[in-house]
Design a protein around this motif. Structure first.
Motif, PDB file in Angstrom:
ATOM      1  N   SER A   1      -6.953  13.685  -7.100  1.00 52.42           N
ATOM      2  CA  SER A   1      -7.832  13.529  -8.258  1.00 52.42           C
ATOM      3  C   SER A   1      -7.156  13.856  -9.586  1.00 52.42           C
ATOM      4  N   SER A   2      -6.150  14.724  -9.593  1.00 54.89           N
ATOM      5  CA  SER A   2      -5.499  15.054 -10.863  1.00 54.89           C
ATOM      6  C   SER A   2      -4.660  13.896 -11.399  1.00 54.89           C
ATOM      7  N   PRO A   3      -3.733  13.330 -10.615  1.00 61.21           N
ATOM      8  CA  PRO A   3      -3.022  12.149 -11.118  1.00 61.21           C
ATOM      9  C   PRO A   3      -3.959  10.971 -11.359  1.00 61.21           C
ATOM     10  N   PHE A   4      -5.042  10.900 -10.601  1.00 64.33           N
ATOM     11  CA  PHE A   4      -6.069   9.867 -10.783  1.00 64.33           C
ATOM     12  C   PHE A   4      -6.687  10.004 -12.181  1.00 64.33           C
ATOM     13  N   ALA A   5      -7.083  11.220 -12.541  1.00 60.87           N
ATOM     14  CA  ALA A   5      -7.678  11.448 -13.860  1.00 60.87           C
ATOM     15  C   ALA A   5      -6.675  11.138 -14.969  1.00 60.87           C
ATOM     16  N   ALA A   6      -5.418  11.527 -14.761  1.00 63.70           N
ATOM     17  CA  ALA A   6      -4.395  11.288 -15.774  1.00 63.70           C
ATOM     18  C   ALA A   6      -4.140   9.794 -15.953  1.00 63.70           C
ATOM     19  N   ALA A   7      -4.013   9.067 -14.848  1.00 60.66           N
ATOM     20  CA  ALA A   7      -3.694   7.640 -14.916  1.00 60.66           C
ATOM     21  C   ALA A   7      -4.813   6.835 -15.571  1.00 60.66           C
ATOM     22  N   THR A   8      -6.056   7.104 -15.202  1.00 67.20           N
ATOM     23  CA  THR A   8      -7.163   6.355 -15.782  1.00 67.20           C
ATOM     24  C   THR A   8      -7.371   6.733 -17.250  1.00 67.20           C
ATOM     25  N   SER A   9      -7.107   7.981 -17.595  1.00 64.00           N
ATOM     26  CA  SER A   9      -7.220   8.392 -18.998  1.00 64.00           C
ATOM     27  C   SER A   9      -6.191   7.678 -19.863  1.00 64.00           C
TER      28      SER A   9
ATOM     29  N   SER B   1       4.398  11.621  -4.273  1.00 65.87           N
ATOM     30  CA  SER B   1       3.277  12.198  -5.015  1.00 65.87           C
ATOM     31  C   SER B   1       2.354  11.097  -5.505  1.00 65.87           C
ATOM     32  N   GLY B   2       1.142  11.514  -5.906  1.00 69.57           N
ATOM     33  CA  GLY B   2       0.200  10.567  -6.479  1.00 69.57           C
ATOM     34  C   GLY B   2       0.689   9.994  -7.794  1.00 69.57           C
ATOM     35  N   ALA B   3       1.415  10.801  -8.575  1.00 73.35           N
ATOM     36  CA  ALA B   3       1.973  10.304  -9.833  1.00 73.35           C
ATOM     37  C   ALA B   3       2.929   9.145  -9.573  1.00 73.35           C
ATOM     38  N   ASP B   4       3.727   9.256  -8.514  1.00 78.83           N
ATOM     39  CA  ASP B   4       4.638   8.170  -8.152  1.00 78.83           C
ATOM     40  C   ASP B   4       3.867   6.931  -7.702  1.00 78.83           C
ATOM     41  N   VAL B   5       2.794   7.139  -6.953  1.00 77.26           N
ATOM     42  CA  VAL B   5       1.963   6.022  -6.514  1.00 77.26           C
ATOM     43  C   VAL B   5       1.384   5.287  -7.716  1.00 77.26           C
ATOM     44  N   PHE B   6       0.860   6.031  -8.674  1.00 76.58           N
ATOM     45  CA  PHE B   6       0.266   5.398  -9.848  1.00 76.58           C
ATOM     46  C   PHE B   6       1.309   4.686 -10.706  1.00 76.58           C
ATOM     47  N   ALA B   7       2.522   5.220 -10.762  1.00 69.18           N
ATOM     48  CA  ALA B   7       3.586   4.532 -11.496  1.00 69.18           C
ATOM     49  C   ALA B   7       3.869   3.176 -10.857  1.00 69.18           C
ATOM     50  N   ALA B   8       3.839   3.125  -9.524  1.00 72.46           N
ATOM     51  CA  ALA B   8       4.076   1.868  -8.823  1.00 72.46           C
ATOM     52  C   ALA B   8       2.910   0.907  -9.004  1.00 72.46           C
TER      53      ALA B   8
ATOM     54  N   ILE C   1       0.844  -1.198   0.000  1.00 77.68           N
ATOM     55  CA  ILE C   1       0.000   0.000   0.000  1.00 77.68           C
ATOM     56  C   ILE C   1       0.875   1.241   0.000  1.00 77.68           C
ATOM     57  N   GLY C   2       0.600   2.155  -0.933  1.00 75.16           N
ATOM     58  CA  GLY C   2       1.360   3.396  -1.024  1.00 75.16           C
ATOM     59  C   GLY C   2       0.640   4.546  -0.334  1.00 75.16           C
TER      60      GLY C   2
END
Length: 334
Positions: free
Chosen positions: A83-91, A63-70, A30-31
């Motif tokens: 919500s911003s990295p969330f929107a980017a990652a799902t897009s 950052s959330g961007a790092d979490v999503f990369a992992a 868990i990040g």
């Protein structure tokens, strides 16, 4: 970034304990981030693992961007993100589910401007050097704010750099302002002032939220674990809201947060006071995680994605973001 579980499969098996689940390899990774949250005490004292009966490896990210990369690499099954990295990652095709709304736009994130920078009002941002963590909710709100003020990228320099680098640049005098969260927020306020908070920017038309997300496969296989995880979060949130003395600058809770996240107990107590938490029943409603594509969280994700595409940060906006949120873990949670 740690990559020790890169080949981790995202399947899970349920064991005998009420909420227990195991990812392949015997543990759930868990990040989390440095945001001050009451539930982070449960990370520090092992309560999440004890209550759910699972073996959990908590890992801190910048950052959330790092979490999503992992998450994308298979290292992490659950993460705390904005919500911003969330929107980017799902897009970009990542399939995750937000199952708990950690907080909404409040005063825990803010645009801080340096004393002596000459910035007294929003129009003064023109010609200044500003910073925010890349693809973070702060980056999104800073860019949205500049657009609202009709300040183009030619009129102000915006540096997308990680928060530790923002603090270093601030201390060197290289930047005039930055949109940040704690512990950077507390650090920058020592030689600066808050021009606008995240709530202010939300009220101007660019709302954000932070949430706990799980990979879609993990969420499908482990609903009981997510419910138990959400219960632990709400236990600490309820304590924070009803027993303020237990969360003051001299409290054991503030000391635990400082040890886990950095800063002083007083810093952590002050940061907690800036949070905008949402009760479980409201989270489960159409105002946030309920309502599918017409729910509040899904609408914010889509609006954020549209803005990010306009800013050329992503190339695709999906027809709907309702499939990336679920109210199941917070429904009937007390």
């Amino acid at each position: 970034m740690t990559k020790t579980l890169r080949t981790l499969l995202l399947t899970a098996l349920t064991v005998a304990l009420p909420f227990a689940a195991e990812a392949a390899g015997g543990k759930i990774v868990i990040g989390y981030q440095t945001d001050a949250l009451p539930s982070s005490v449960g990370i520090a004292n092992g309560d999440f693992a004890k209550t759910t009966g699972a073996t959990i490896d908590f890992r801190k990210f910048n950052s959330g961007a790092d979490v999503f990369a992992a998450i994308a690499s298979g290292d992490v099954q659950i993460g705390y993100v904005g919500s911003s990295p969330f929107a980017a990652a799902t897009s970009r095709g990542l399939d995750v589910k937000a199952f708990h709304l950690a907080a909404i736009s409040g005063t825990d994130e803010a645009l801080v401007v340096r004393n002596g920078s000459g910035i007294e009002k929003l129009s003064d941002l023109k010609g200044k050097k500003l910073a925010a963590a890349p693809v973070s909710t702060d980056h999104y709100q800073l860019l949205a704010l500049l657009k609202q003020e009709k300040i183009s990228e030619r009129d102000a320099q915006v540096f997308a750099i990680p928060q530790p680098e923002i603090v270093a640049a601030w201390n060197r005098g290289d930047i005039d302002g930055a949109f940040v969260w704690d512990p950077a927020l507390t650090e920058l306020k020592k030689n600066g002032k808050v021009l606008l908070t995240s709530k202010d920017v939300a009220d101007r038309g660019a709302p954000t939220f932070s949430a706990w997300v799980a990979t879609a496969s993990f969420a499908k296989e482990n609903p009981a674990f997510l419910k138990g995880f959400a219960q632990v979060i709400e236990k600490y949130s309820a304590s924070f809201q009803t027993d303020k003395a237990a969360w003051g600058a001299e409290s054991d809770n503030a000391k635990a947060l400082a040890k886990l996240l950095g800063g002083t107990p007083a810093d952590q107590a002050a940061a907690l006071s800036n949070l905008s938490l949402v009760p479980p029943a409201q989270q489960a409603s159409a105002a946030w995680l309920g309502g599918g594509e017409n729910g509040g969280a899904a609408k914010i994700l889509k609006a954020t994605a549209e803005f990010l595409k306009e800013q050329k940060k992503i190339t695709t906006v999906l027809p709907s973001y309702g499939g990336f949120v679920t109210p199941d873990a917070v429904t009937n949670l007390r």
